[in-house]
Scaffold this motif. Structure first.
Motif, PDB file in Angstrom:
ATOM      1  N   UNK A 137      -7.518  18.944 -17.355  1.00 43.53           N
ATOM      2  CA  UNK A 137      -7.634  18.400 -18.253  1.00 43.53           C
ATOM      3  C   UNK A 137      -6.129  18.640 -18.862  1.00 43.53           C
ATOM      4  N   UNK A 138      -6.070  20.094 -19.741  1.00 44.34           N
ATOM      5  CA  UNK A 138      -5.106  20.313 -20.619  1.00 44.34           C
ATOM      6  C   UNK A 138      -3.456  19.480 -19.737  1.00 44.34           C
ATOM      7  N   UNK A 139      -3.389  19.608 -18.570  1.00 46.25           N
ATOM      8  CA  UNK A 139      -2.090  19.063 -18.280  1.00 46.25           C
ATOM      9  C   UNK A 139      -1.388  17.191 -17.983  1.00 46.25           C
ATOM     10  N   UNK A 140      -2.948  16.489 -18.738  1.00 50.34           N
ATOM     11  CA  UNK A 140      -2.589  15.156 -18.360  1.00 50.34           C
ATOM     12  C   UNK A 140      -1.866  14.956 -19.567  1.00 50.34           C
ATOM     13  N   UNK A 175      -0.583  17.588 -11.787  1.00 52.82           N
ATOM     14  CA  UNK A 175      -1.223  15.891 -12.509  1.00 52.82           C
ATOM     15  C   UNK A 175       0.564  15.033 -12.341  1.00 52.82           C
ATOM     16  N   UNK A 176       1.466  15.686 -11.578  1.00 51.91           N
ATOM     17  CA  UNK A 176       2.581  15.564 -11.329  1.00 51.91           C
ATOM     18  C   UNK A 176       3.785  15.733 -12.288  1.00 51.91           C
TER      19      UNK A 176
END
Length: 230
Positions: A137-140, A175-176
């Motif tokens: 979630x945070x990495x988005x 997430x890339x």
């Protein structure tokens, strides 16, 4: 010994449920293993456990992550952000939220074979599966760094999210996005607790000089490593 006394984590959800928590603002996660015995939720099975929990307030700033007076975590964080030391849990959470830092641990419940705070005393029953949710979630948004306060915390993390453990410093693509993972010296203790990290984070010339002169160097070393990582 508290063997077979089940302990539960007392404050895993407090920060996330606070009024000024903004999910999208988290830049840094700091992950430990589990709190010390004195502040966990349990039913002591021997009298010495009752006494240890009763005496805790005399040896702590507050009942929250790294709240012991022997722990340097909040001193480090406050020096880094150039802010006053917190007086209570609410101020701790405000510091974290306003500076994009999220604290959590890898274990939600455990038992231990000694009252000490060593990770080696812990026998995890349940891991904190929400770590996967947080990381993805945070990495988005703005997550850049995940720091661990022990090697075991890093090991647990890799088990939880099913990634390869490549050592104390590595990059993980989520997430890339490339996220830096760094295992840091424990925020508690003295020179003995940091010397095992010298190969990963070499001493600076000033720290080497302090050590050579038998002067206290651990706090200077710990502060620098945390400053460079957070």
């Amino acid at each position: 010994m508290p063997l077979n006394e089940i302990e539960n984590h007392p404050f895993l959800n407090i920060q996330e449920e606070s009024n000024d928590f903004i999910f999208e603002n988290i830049r840094t996660m700091i992950i430990g293993t589990f709190p010390i015995y004195e502040i966990t939720i349990s039913n002591p099975i021997i009298n010495s456990g009752v006494i240890k929990k009763q005496e805790w307030s005399q040896r702590a700033y507050f009942k929250y992550f790294y709240g012991s007076k022997k722990n340097h975590f909040w001193n480090i964080l406050c020096q880094f952000f150039e802010i006053p030391f917190p007086n209570d849990i609410q101020e701790c959470i405000s510091i974290l939220n306003h500076n994009g830092v999220f604290l959590t641990d890898t274990i939600t419940s455990t038992y231990r074979n000694e009252f000490d705070s060593a990770d080696s005393s812990l026998y995890p029953i349940h891991y904190n599966s929400r770590i996967t949710e947080y990381v993805y979630g945070f990495s988005q948004y703005d997550l850049r760094t995940i720091c661990f306060t022990s090697d075991l915390a890093k090991s647990h993390f890799c088990e939880i999210i099913h990634c390869e453990n490549l050592g104390r410093v590595q990059e993980l693509v989520i997430n890339g996005k490339s996220i830096t993972l760094k295992t840091l010296p424990s925020p508690a203790g003295n020179g003995r607790t940091v010397k095992h990290y010298f190969n990963t984070y070499p001493l600076s010339p000033m720290e080497s000089q302090l050590r050579s002169n038998n002067q206290k160097f651990a706090n200077a070393y710990r502060n620098r490593v945390y400053f460079e990582s957070i």
